[in-house]
Design a protein around this motif. Sequence first.
Motif, PDB file in Angstrom:
ATOM      1  N   VAL A  83       0.831  -1.205   0.000  1.00 27.04           N
ATOM      2  CA  VAL A  83       0.000   0.000   0.000  1.00 27.04           C
ATOM      3  C   VAL A  83       0.864   1.254   0.000  1.00 27.04           C
ATOM      4  O   VAL A  83       0.588   2.220  -0.713  1.00 27.04           O
ATOM      5  CB  VAL A  83      -0.946  -0.008   1.223  1.00 27.04           C
ATOM      6  N   GLY A  86       2.576   1.310  -3.440  1.00 23.85           N
ATOM      7  CA  GLY A  86       1.680   1.218  -4.583  1.00 23.85           C
ATOM      8  C   GLY A  86       2.233   0.328  -5.676  1.00 23.85           C
ATOM      9  O   GLY A  86       1.980   0.542  -6.859  1.00 23.85           O
ATOM     10  N   PRO A 120      -1.190  -4.170  -5.521  1.00 25.64           N
ATOM     11  CA  PRO A 120      -2.112  -3.122  -5.076  1.00 25.64           C
ATOM     12  C   PRO A 120      -3.375  -3.113  -5.930  1.00 25.64           C
ATOM     13  O   PRO A 120      -3.346  -3.448  -7.113  1.00 25.64           O
ATOM     14  CB  PRO A 120      -1.295  -1.840  -5.278  1.00 25.64           C
ATOM     15  N   LYS A 122      -5.754  -0.691  -7.616  1.00 22.61           N
ATOM     16  CA  LYS A 122      -5.668   0.715  -7.985  1.00 22.61           C
ATOM     17  C   LYS A 122      -6.783   1.141  -8.941  1.00 22.61           C
ATOM     18  O   LYS A 122      -7.202   0.365  -9.798  1.00 22.61           O
ATOM     19  CB  LYS A 122      -4.317   1.012  -8.642  1.00 22.61           C
ATOM     20  N   GLN A 125      -4.523   5.732 -10.159  1.00 23.47           N
ATOM     21  CA  GLN A 125      -3.391   5.984  -9.264  1.00 23.47           C
ATOM     22  C   GLN A 125      -3.767   5.967  -7.785  1.00 23.47           C
ATOM     23  O   GLN A 125      -2.909   6.150  -6.930  1.00 23.47           O
ATOM     24  CB  GLN A 125      -2.710   7.331  -9.590  1.00 23.47           C
ATOM     25  N   GLU A 126      -5.041   5.762  -7.465  1.00 20.69           N
ATOM     26  CA  GLU A 126      -5.451   5.665  -6.065  1.00 20.69           C
ATOM     27  C   GLU A 126      -5.444   4.199  -5.637  1.00 20.69           C
ATOM     28  O   GLU A 126      -6.070   3.356  -6.275  1.00 20.69           O
ATOM     29  CB  GLU A 126      -6.844   6.251  -5.862  1.00 20.69           C
ATOM     30  N   THR A 127      -4.745   3.903  -4.556  1.00 19.75           N
ATOM     31  CA  THR A 127      -4.679   2.537  -4.053  1.00 19.75           C
ATOM     32  C   THR A 127      -5.805   2.306  -3.055  1.00 19.75           C
ATOM     33  O   THR A 127      -5.860   2.964  -2.011  1.00 19.75           O
ATOM     34  CB  THR A 127      -3.318   2.262  -3.383  1.00 19.75           C
ATOM     35  N   THR A 130      -5.330  -4.195  -1.290  1.00 19.00           N
ATOM     36  CA  THR A 130      -4.344  -5.176  -1.761  1.00 19.00           C
ATOM     37  C   THR A 130      -5.022  -6.524  -2.024  1.00 19.00           C
ATOM     38  O   THR A 130      -5.898  -6.944  -1.260  1.00 19.00           O
ATOM     39  CB  THR A 130      -3.239  -5.373  -0.701  1.00 19.00           C
ATOM     40  N   SER A 153      -2.550  -8.223 -11.089  1.00 20.98           N
ATOM     41  CA  SER A 153      -2.723  -6.767 -11.121  1.00 20.98           C
ATOM     42  C   SER A 153      -3.982  -6.393 -11.892  1.00 20.98           C
ATOM     43  O   SER A 153      -4.736  -5.488 -11.485  1.00 20.98           O
ATOM     44  CB  SER A 153      -1.496  -6.101 -11.753  1.00 20.98           C
ATOM     45  N   ASN A 157      -7.236  -4.594 -10.200  1.00 21.77           N
ATOM     46  CA  ASN A 157      -7.763  -3.324 -10.680  1.00 21.77           C
ATOM     47  C   ASN A 157      -9.237  -3.431 -11.067  1.00 21.77           C
ATOM     48  O   ASN A 157     -10.009  -2.491 -10.876  1.00 21.77           O
ATOM     49  CB  ASN A 157      -6.933  -2.832 -11.859  1.00 21.77           C
ATOM     50  N   ARG A 202      -5.326  10.555  -4.335  1.00 19.21           N
ATOM     51  CA  ARG A 202      -4.440  10.007  -3.308  1.00 19.21           C
ATOM     52  C   ARG A 202      -3.113  10.743  -3.334  1.00 19.21           C
ATOM     53  O   ARG A 202      -2.591  11.060  -4.387  1.00 19.21           O
ATOM     54  CB  ARG A 202      -4.222   8.509  -3.522  1.00 19.21           C
ATOM     55  N   ASP A 204       0.379  10.187  -2.778  1.00 23.40           N
ATOM     56  CA  ASP A 204       1.294   9.061  -2.629  1.00 23.40           C
ATOM     57  C   ASP A 204       2.559   9.405  -1.857  1.00 23.40           C
ATOM     58  O   ASP A 204       3.211   8.515  -1.325  1.00 23.40           O
ATOM     59  CB  ASP A 204       1.673   8.510  -4.006  1.00 23.40           C
TER      60      ASP A 204
END
Length: 538
Positions: A83, A86, A120, A122, A125-127, A130, A153, A157, A202, A204
Amino acid sequence: MHKRDLGCSGLYRISRVLITSASIESRLANVLNTLPALLPMRRGAIVVLTAEGELETTASSGVEHASSGARYIPAKAAIDKIVAKGAPLVVPDICKSDLFQDELQSILSGTGQVTFIGVPMKVDQETLGTLWIDRAKDGATRTQFEEEVRFLSMVANLAARAIRLHRHENRDGQPIVSEEVAREVSSADKELPESARQRPTRIDWIIGENPALKRLVESVKIVARTNSAVLLRGESGTGKEFFAKAIHELSPRRKKPFVKLNCAALSAGVLESELFGHEKGAFTGAISQRAGRFELADGGTLLLDEIGEISPAFQAKLLRVLQEGELERVGGTKTLKVDVRLICATNKDLEAAVAEGEFRADLYYRINVVPLFLPPLRERNGDIPRLARVFLDRFNKENNRDLAFTPAALDLLSKCNFPGNVRELENCVRRTATLACSATIVPSDFSCQNDQCFSSTLWKSAGQPLGGHTTSGLATGLGYPNGPGDLTVTPNLTDRELLISAMEKAGWVQAKAARILGLTPRQVGYALRRHRIQVKKI
């Protein structure tokens, strides 16, 4: 080994699970139940970040204690790392990783070596959380791991988009039909407004799960939507510049420049030229026209760090620009209009400075529209190990190393107060990593364990254990809880009395008193003003 089907067919099966009308919990559980047919998976879980920033196991498969509630988070150290960064994490043999040392027995449970893979979840770009699995170590190649990471991944997503749509549904109170869910899963948020798709949600580069920090981040997100002036307040090293950047990046001005200037140690003349610019020939050395920081930041954001250090004469010039949005370059006559969102930062007690006539009250009210107070690191319980791992990962990448902390080393760091806050923690990690003799950092690698840490020396001279608290709150209140290094500490001594005692011992020389207390001269000056102590002339 299970038959692999990681192409379009596998993603199609996952998508079909996610677009059903079942509850979000059931859909995520069905995702995990589908994965064993596609991967050689032993256990797995989907861990989601709540609105408060806490980890919560939303779905799991083969995980012990899952029935006891979502508070139990297996592989939490690894999840925290995923997290925070990312980025995916592959641990071929968890027995060789410090991330799993505290729970090896429960993870291995009679099996042989175990491989961990986590990715992650996502959206833009916001996590959001997991997705992780583990399996018996089977000699898989790096290429096979990369294939599994790519597939997981994509699954993560897709699940993240379903989660976000579910949250939008709950927020708006509007049901979302299955066809719209399917479009969302396959078309990357096309149903969201343009501004929502483009604006990051987010931050980061700000790392931490402490509730006080989370509340501050939420305030930053709200403040960023406006053009109001912001005053960032907090001790040195708490990351005021990073929060200023966050306000800019989350604002409608994010595509315009973010310009910063440290006002400390600049004379009024240099500061005026830096901020307002100058014309050719305005003064000796002005060989060409130069735009100032206000011009460079036009349409964007300007950060003025150490705003409390500017002279009273320059304060009046700055006030005019803030009130009217107009300025003239040094040596020029043309009036320039600027549109700048101002963010100021300081660790100075501006209220005391206003009361003593050192800072203009009208300028104070102009810049103090929205004050945000940054918590010191010692008040961010639990964030030190997380930050330390991030700094060590950064060091490893920059220096092509593969160092790791032992749990005991992280425990030692957690007990330190770090008067220099995040900046000092990063310096400590880098110094220790640079001098480490092996790939694993242990407590004895830290300079404080070898009588080479200045802060540690001050603590010991005050009769305190490493990372302990002094009998007085003076240093704690100023961010330097390492205590007085050359004073006999009396129990229950007040902040004011301790400061006066140090000043008397130093002959009322602030620099000497600062060395005694383990502070900087600037912070001693701040404390003197805050406690209304008149400096004696000797």
